[in-house]
Each structure stands twice: as structure tokens, then as C-alpha cells.
Design a protein around this motif. Structure first.
Motif, short mmCIF file in Angstrom:
data_model
loop_
_atom_site.label_atom_id
_atom_site.label_comp_id
_atom_site.label_asym_id
_atom_site.label_seq_id
_atom_site.Cartn_x
_atom_site.Cartn_y
_atom_site.Cartn_z
N UNK A 68 0.82 -1.22 0.00
CA UNK A 68 0.00 0.00 0.00
C UNK A 68 0.85 1.26 0.00
N UNK A 69 2.09 1.16 0.52
CA UNK A 69 2.98 2.32 0.60
C UNK A 69 4.35 1.96 0.00
N UNK A 70 4.42 1.80 -1.33
CA UNK A 70 5.69 1.42 -1.96
C UNK A 70 6.76 2.49 -1.83
N UNK A 71 6.38 3.71 -1.47
CA UNK A 71 7.36 4.79 -1.30
C UNK A 71 8.08 4.73 0.04
N UNK A 72 7.73 3.74 0.89
CA UNK A 72 8.34 3.63 2.20
C UNK A 72 9.82 3.27 2.09
N UNK A 73 10.67 4.02 2.80
CA UNK A 73 12.09 3.69 2.94
C UNK A 73 12.28 3.15 4.34
N UNK A 74 12.50 1.85 4.46
CA UNK A 74 12.40 1.14 5.73
C UNK A 74 13.76 0.94 6.38
#
Length: 363
Positions: A68-74
Motif C-alpha cells: 500500500x505504501x511502496x514509497x516507504x524507505x524502511x
């Protein structure tokens, strides 16, 4: 270096947001923080899919939402380093994370859960226990069995050693050049009484009677936030308990609606100085001024053209308005002959209650 006071008209740097979101299990902290962060990131950068920095102490729980949030930098923030050494969640490690986020130019950073900085391994409470143990052992060596050592007498000394390290972390959060959302766990507070009459059984300097939850953090963190809210299981994602919400944001936090990308975008617009937050605050202050004239004066203003235009802005503070009206009505009933008069009893001025109820009905 000489000190220079800069006229505010010359200051155009955007402000940064530090939003505190606390809640128990199942209240939607992770999903809500990602939605709000997306709104902040996209509003700040002007780009869809702007990156969201995510500091995950919860066994990679945020990755449940990576589709849902592919822009997340984890970043998987654990108490053990790559060499298998226990390094814990001490204040200095969190400062390193903020430094790295700024170096990567991330527009927003989520800490989930920042409670580890307070009560986790190597967190503030753990550090305090370690220092206290060391101080007591040193005192026992000095005593050499000649007298008993009371550990409680060394607690403040231990805090004096630990708290400055934590304060440096809080100051780093406040001065961060990136926007930060801080998620903390909340624990239920023991209640006295039942139903509508239930109140918290034990008071603290930060605990409100009407909020049955305690964030797993300290008061310093709460009061330094731009806004601080506590979610409740009865309404996941909704800002049910608003611990610190300035007038500028009261219209953003509706306890009946989940926080969303729109919440983050509106806060970002405020930070950039392009929102209508200051105008909303002025309208709320005007409503408070009208309420100080009493219930009848406020109802007259509310029914007029100016009041009609202000209604959507004023509604979030209507409970406060009713109290101001009630206080003004009570003050008007006092007599100059008795300097200690507090107005008539409830039976003597039942009309006053009708007035404030009318204010509520008008809203």
C-alpha cells in the motif's frame, strides 16, 4: 559571533512538524502514521510518491503495508547490531537515525515505536536502573558494612546522569530539518468509578481525568510535539483524545474521522506558511471573546452573519465556549454587596443551565 535579531518578514524557512501519535494495540498507529506521512511528504515535495522514512522497532511490522505504501524507505531498528552485540535503544542511536534521515533528505520520518527509547532495552528507564545499581554498589563499598545503604536516596542522582542524554535526543527531534511522526504505545489507566463518572484512579502532572490511556513515554516528549493525540480502540485511526492540539489544528483533528493524507497535507501547508491556520485561530479567539459576554451575547453573535460564517471553525471548541459562557453567566449573578459571592446555587439559577444548553443546541 554577534547576536542578531531577525525581523520575521525576512524569515521564509518552512517550519517542521513533530506529530505524536500514541495508542494501544489495534488502534491503527502504523497505518495512520503512514497515511499522514504520505500527505506531509507529497505536500512538502510537490511530488506523488515522495519517500517516507520508516524507523521500525516492531519486528518489521511496517512491512505489512509495503504494497500500500511502496514509497516507504524502511530501516529495521533492532537492539542487536549486525555482529550480534546487544546495543539497545539508547538516546544516541536515535540521534544517529535522525542525522541519517536528514542526510538522505527524507521529507518525513516515522518512529514506530519510540516507546523503546523510554522503556526498551538500553532505553531511558533501563539506563536509569543501570546507573542506580552502580551508584548503590559504590555506596555499599564506601559503607563497608558499617551502615545500611538506602537505594532510594540515589534515584535522583541516577536521573541527573541519564536525563541530559534523553533531553539531547528530544532537542534533536525538535530541531530536526525533516518532519517527524512519533508513534508510542499507550497503556490503559486504572479507573475509579463507572460509566460516565469514571475517572483515572491516580493523578499525575500530565494525566487527564478524561483520558484512560498513558503513553509509554515521558512528559517532556508530549509537550515538545507540534500536536499530540492518543488513539482509542473504539475508533481506530481517529484522534479521540487530543492531548495537545493548538487552535491552528483543531479543525484537522475530528475525533469522529480517521486521520488521513489530507491531515498530513494540511499540516504541511501550515508548516510552509500557506495554510489558513492563523485565520482560524483568530476566528476562535473572536468566539471566545463573544462568549465572555455570556450565553445570550454569544447566541446573538452566533445567529448573526459573522457567527454563521464562523460556525464550522468554532465547532471544535464548542465545549470550551460553553464553559466560558457559563462562567460569564455566573459572574453576572454575583452581588457587589458580598465580595465572596460565587453566584447563586444551582437551584436558584436554573436558567443559567438552560442558557448553556441552548448554546450547545445552537452548535
Amino acid at each position: 559571533m554577534p547576536i542578531r535579531f531577525i525581523p520575521v518578514a525576512e524569515i521564509h524557512d518552512p517550519l517542521t512538524i513533530a506529530l505524536g501519535i500514541s495508542g494501544g494495540s489495534g488502534t491503527g498507529k502504523t497505518f495512520t502514521s503512514l497515511r499522514v506521512a504520505r500527505g506531509i511528504a507529497e505536500a512538502i515535495t510537490g511530488k506523488k510518491g515522495a519517500p517516507i522514512g520508516y524507523v521500525d522497532t516492531e519486528n518489521k511490522r511496517a512491512l505489512h503495508y509495503k504494497a500500500a505504501f511502496p514509497e516507504m524507505a524502511h530501516f529495521d531498528f533492532t537492539a542487536i547490531n549486525d555482529d550480534g552485540e546487544l546495543v539497545g535503544f539508547g538516546p544516541e542511536r536515535w540521534i544517529e537515525v535522525i542525522d541519517a534521515a536528514e542526510a538522505a533528505e527524507l521529507p518525513v520520518l516515522i518512529f514506530d515505536s519510540f516507546s523503546h527509547a523510554w522503556e526498551g532495552v538500553g532505553g531511558v528507564l533501563d539506563l536509569h536502573a543501570q546507573v542506580l545499581d552502580r551508584l548503590v554498589q559504590e555506596a555499599q563499598k564506601r559503607a563497608n558494612g558499617r551502615y545500611d545503604v538506602d537505594p532510594a536516596k540515589f534515584s535522583q542522582l541516577a536521573w541527573a546522569e541519564v536525563k541530559p542524554r534523553y533531553r539531547r535526543l528530544i532537542d534533536r527531534i525538535v530541531r530536526a530539518k525533516t518532519n517527524i511522526i512519533i508513534c508510542t504505545r499507550a497503556k490503559p489507566v486504572m479507573q475509579a468509578g463507572f460509566g460516565d463518572k469514571a475517572k483515572n484512579a491516580r493523578k499525575t502532572k500530565t494525566r487527564r481525568d478524561d483520558v484512560p490511556w498513558d503513553p509509554a513515554s515521558d512528559a517532556d516528549l508530549m509537550f515538545e510535539m507540534t500536536a499530540m493525540i492518543i488513539l482509542d480502540p473504539i475508533a481506530p485511526g481517529c484522534p479521540v483524545h487530543q492531548i495537545k492540539v493548538a487552535d491552528q489544528f483543531k479543525n484537522l483533528f475530528d475525533p469522529r474521522k480517521p486521520m488521513s493524507e489530507a491531515t498530513g497535507a494540511a499540516m504541511a501547508e501550515w508548516a510552509k506558511g500557506q495554510g489558513g491556520a492563523q485565520k482560524q485561530k483568530e476566528t476562535m479567539d473572536l468566539a471566545r471573546e463573544k462568549a465572555r459576554g455570556g450565553s445570550e451575547a454569544f447566541k446573538a453573535w452566533w445567529a448573526g452573519d459573522e457567527g454563521k460564517l464562523a460556525r464550522n471553525i468554532v465547532r471544535p471548541i464548542m465545549e470550551e465556549i460553553q464553559k466560558i459562557c457559563a462562567d460569564a453567566d455566573a459572574a453576572a449573578l454575583q452581588t457587589d454587596d458580598d465580595p465572596f459571592a460565587q453566584g447563586r446555587s444551582d437551584e436558584e439559577h436554573g436558567d443559567q443551565h438552560n442558557g448553556t444548553e441552548d448554546v450547545a443546541a445552537a452548535a
